[in-house]
Design an enzyme around this catalytic site. Structure first.
Site, PDB file in Angstrom:
ATOM      1  N   ARG A 148       0.809  -1.257   0.114  1.00  0.00           N
ATOM      2  CA  ARG A 148       0.113  -0.069  -0.181  1.00  0.00           C
ATOM      3  C   ARG A 148       0.702   1.304  -0.081  1.00  0.00           C
ATOM      4  O   ARG A 148       0.644   2.364  -0.522  1.00  0.00           O
ATOM      5  CB  ARG A 148      -1.009  -0.030   1.260  1.00  0.00           C
ATOM      6  CG  ARG A 148      -1.709   1.302   1.385  1.00  0.00           C
ATOM      7  CD  ARG A 148      -3.103   1.116   2.076  1.00  0.00           C
ATOM      8  NE  ARG A 148      -3.100   0.292   3.113  1.00  0.00           N
ATOM      9  CZ  ARG A 148      -2.625   0.670   4.390  1.00  0.00           C
ATOM     10  NH1 ARG A 148      -1.876   1.692   4.595  1.00  0.00           N
ATOM     11  NH2 ARG A 148      -2.421  -0.197   5.580  1.00  0.00           N
ATOM     12  N   TYR A 151     -15.359  18.648 -14.701  1.00  0.00           N
ATOM     13  CA  TYR A 151     -15.959  17.217 -14.837  1.00  0.00           C
ATOM     14  C   TYR A 151     -16.981  17.261 -13.790  1.00  0.00           C
ATOM     15  O   TYR A 151     -16.757  17.357 -12.875  1.00  0.00           O
ATOM     16  CB  TYR A 151     -14.651  16.352 -14.890  1.00  0.00           C
ATOM     17  CG  TYR A 151     -15.134  14.987 -14.800  1.00  0.00           C
ATOM     18  CD1 TYR A 151     -15.533  14.338 -15.995  1.00  0.00           C
ATOM     19  CD2 TYR A 151     -14.766  14.274 -13.650  1.00  0.00           C
ATOM     20  CE1 TYR A 151     -16.076  13.186 -15.894  1.00  0.00           C
ATOM     21  CE2 TYR A 151     -15.333  12.794 -13.660  1.00  0.00           C
ATOM     22  CZ  TYR A 151     -15.863  12.209 -14.559  1.00  0.00           C
ATOM     23  OH  TYR A 151     -16.127  10.867 -14.820  1.00  0.00           O
ATOM     24  N   ASP A 188      -6.566  19.912 -13.956  1.00  0.00           N
ATOM     25  CA  ASP A 188      -6.839  18.682 -14.744  1.00  0.00           C
ATOM     26  C   ASP A 188      -6.341  18.508 -15.850  1.00  0.00           C
ATOM     27  O   ASP A 188      -7.211  19.280 -16.932  1.00  0.00           O
ATOM     28  CB  ASP A 188      -8.412  18.239 -14.234  1.00  0.00           C
ATOM     29  CG  ASP A 188      -8.898  17.069 -14.902  1.00  0.00           C
ATOM     30  OD1 ASP A 188      -8.281  16.492 -15.633  1.00  0.00           O
ATOM     31  OD2 ASP A 188      -9.872  16.482 -14.258  1.00  0.00           O
ATOM     32  N   LYS A 207      -7.554   7.266 -19.256  1.00  0.00           N
ATOM     33  CA  LYS A 207      -8.065   7.972 -20.630  1.00  0.00           C
ATOM     34  C   LYS A 207      -6.961   7.643 -21.487  1.00  0.00           C
ATOM     35  O   LYS A 207      -6.419   6.411 -21.851  1.00  0.00           O
ATOM     36  CB  LYS A 207      -8.413   9.226 -20.545  1.00  0.00           C
ATOM     37  CG  LYS A 207      -9.592   9.260 -19.269  1.00  0.00           C
ATOM     38  CD  LYS A 207     -10.806   8.790 -19.557  1.00  0.00           C
ATOM     39  CE  LYS A 207     -11.832   8.899 -18.596  1.00  0.00           C
ATOM     40  NZ  LYS A 207     -12.286  10.228 -17.766  1.00  0.00           N
TER      41      LYS A 207
HETATM   42  C1  LIG Z   1     -12.471  10.868 -16.695  1.00  0.00           C
HETATM   43  C2  LIG Z   1     -12.151  12.048 -16.101  1.00  0.00           C
HETATM   44  C3  LIG Z   1     -12.110  12.129 -14.852  1.00  0.00           C
HETATM   45  C4  LIG Z   1     -12.110  11.038 -13.784  1.00  0.00           C
HETATM   46  O1  LIG Z   1     -11.492   9.955 -14.063  1.00  0.00           O
HETATM   47  P1  LIG Z   1     -11.714   8.459 -13.692  1.00  0.00           P
HETATM   48  O2  LIG Z   1     -10.555   7.579 -13.829  1.00  0.00           O
HETATM   49  O3  LIG Z   1     -12.998   7.967 -14.362  1.00  0.00           O
HETATM   50  O4  LIG Z   1     -11.924   8.519 -12.097  1.00  0.00           O
HETATM   51  C5  LIG Z   1     -11.618  13.397 -14.406  1.00  0.00           C
HETATM   52  N1  LIG Z   1     -11.412  14.621 -15.067  1.00  0.00           N
HETATM   53  C6  LIG Z   1     -11.590  14.226 -16.306  1.00  0.00           C
HETATM   54  C7  LIG Z   1     -11.377  15.436 -17.392  1.00  0.00           C
HETATM   55  C8  LIG Z   1     -11.970  13.086 -16.895  1.00  0.00           C
HETATM   56  O5  LIG Z   1     -12.388  13.009 -18.401  1.00  0.00           O
END
Ligand SMILES: *Cc1c(COP(=O)(O)O)cnc(C)c1O
Length: 368
Positions: A43, A95, A167, A192
């Site tokens: 962890r 988001y 982000d 992503k």
């Molecule tokens: C998908 C996404 C998230 C969240 O990520 P997860 O891996 O689904 O928890 C946060 N910010 C943006 C811009 C995203 O496209």
């Protein structure tokens, strides 16, 4: 070194015992006391996670990285590193999940927030309160592809002695490096583009040297325990090796399709920062080296038509998420539910790496 080289070389050591060029997957939960790496328990420490963090720190020109089991876990960690009574300024089109996290969960723990249009620089400056600790932006934003001027916002943050978190999921470190533009933290949903093959969930926070929350983040990662598995870290690092190449093709495919759709009478608006008509185009040119693989369109015929188009494609799969090699399409307002602020006629499209002519032919048919 260039990003193409970093993406392949960072976090990759040849194993001195076996000569293995690619890393093993360390599934161990614990480590023998007194080991040279100082690892204790999985962890808190894992070699695959450490290699992944090293690679992302190098790609972002950061100082330290913290990998998590999802993008949301990464965002939650940054917000949890703040204190009860602190205030954050959030982009009004942040988001959906991040907005829910703030409003539904963290507000109960005393984290205050304001929603602000980040393209309105004066409004951002005006939103700073005595207890504001952080400005949180997302650029390009999901799903409206709004572009926020990272440098301009970082100037406001610096002057107010407030942290800036970005982000950068939709841009990836290949197209945009927020820490170089004055941000303190950059976060990615590695689910992503970084993973890139729609087969893992993950998140990462990369910080600049001595950013104020670094110690808290380390504790939250190790003690909160929302850490990624060794296998997911291994898969991610494998995905990142081809990230620069993939991003080049995502950008080129999306640009070609955005141009065609912009001239299509069945589509009244195309949101893609590579188009000159996009209100954030000039800022995007300044702070991004490419415009990414995501675009959103608003169709003539409203919500019903948008739903029909999403159900009619053959190559694009109707599914949520983005950034994989395969193209996806979705009617965003339906997915976000009743509290969505997304226009009802909006279709979000993740342009994959199939041939752009085939993708366009598929969209053309689905638009009817
Ligand atoms: C998908 C996404 C998230 C969240 O990520 P997860 O891996 O689904 O928890 C946060 N910010 C943006 C811009 C995203 O496209």
């Amino acid at each position: 070194m260039n990003l193409e080289t970093i993406a392949i070389q960072a976090g990759r050591g040849t194993d001195s015992d076996t000569g293995a060029v690619m890393p093993a997957i360390n599934l161990t939960t614990t480590y023998k006391r007194g080991n040279a790496a100082g690892m204790v328990y999985s962890r808190t420490d894992n070699p695959n996670r450490a290699a992944l963090e090293d690679c992302l720190v190098a790609l972002e020109s950061g100082a330290v990285g913290f990998a998590f089991s999802s993008g949301m876990a990464a965002v939650a960690a940054v917000f949890q590193a703040l204190s009860s009574g602190d205030h954050i300024v959030l982009a009004d089109d942040t988001y959906f999940g991040v907005r829910e996290l703030t409003i539904d969960i963290l507000s109960r723990w005393g984290l205050q927030h304001s929603l602000v249009d980040m393209t309105d620089i004066d409004a951002v400056a005006d939103s700073i309160q005595a207890n504001t600790r952080m400005i949180w932006i997302e650029t390009p934003s999901n799903p409206m592809l709004k572009i926020t001027d990272i440098e301009a916002i970082s100037k406001i943050a610096r002057e107010a002695n407030v942290m800036l978190g970005v982000d950068g999921t939709w841009a990836t470190p290949i197209l945009q490096q927020p820490l170089r533009l004055g941000a303190d933290y950059v976060v990615h949903s590695t689910t992503k583009y970084l993973g890139g093959h729609s087969d893992l969930t993950g998140g990462i926070v990369v910080a600049r040297e001595a950013a104020p929350l670094n110690e808290n983040l380390q504790v939250i990662q190790a003690t909160g325990g929302a850490v990624p598995s060794a296998f997911d870290c291994w898969l991610l690092l494998r995905g990142i090796r081809t990230l620069p190449l993939r991003m080049r093709q995502h950008c080129s495919n999306a640009m070609a399709i955005a141009r065609i759709l912009e001239a299509d009478p069945r589509v009244h608006t195309v949101h893609y920062p590579g188009l000159q008509s996009h209100p954030g185009h000039s800022v995007a040119v300044r702070q991004m080296s490419g415009f990414g693989g995501m675009l959103s369109i608003q169709v003539e015929g409203g919500e019903d038509k948008a739903a029909i188009v999403c159900g009619a494609t053959k190559i694009f799969t109707e599914a949520t998420s983005l950034g994989g090699v395969e193209s996806l399409i979705e009617h965003r307002a339906l997915v976000e539910g009743p509290t969505s602020r997304t226009p009802r006629d909006l279709i979000r499209i993740s342009i994959g790496l199939e041939h752009p002519d085939d993708l366009m032919a598929d969209l053309d048919k689905a638009l009817g």
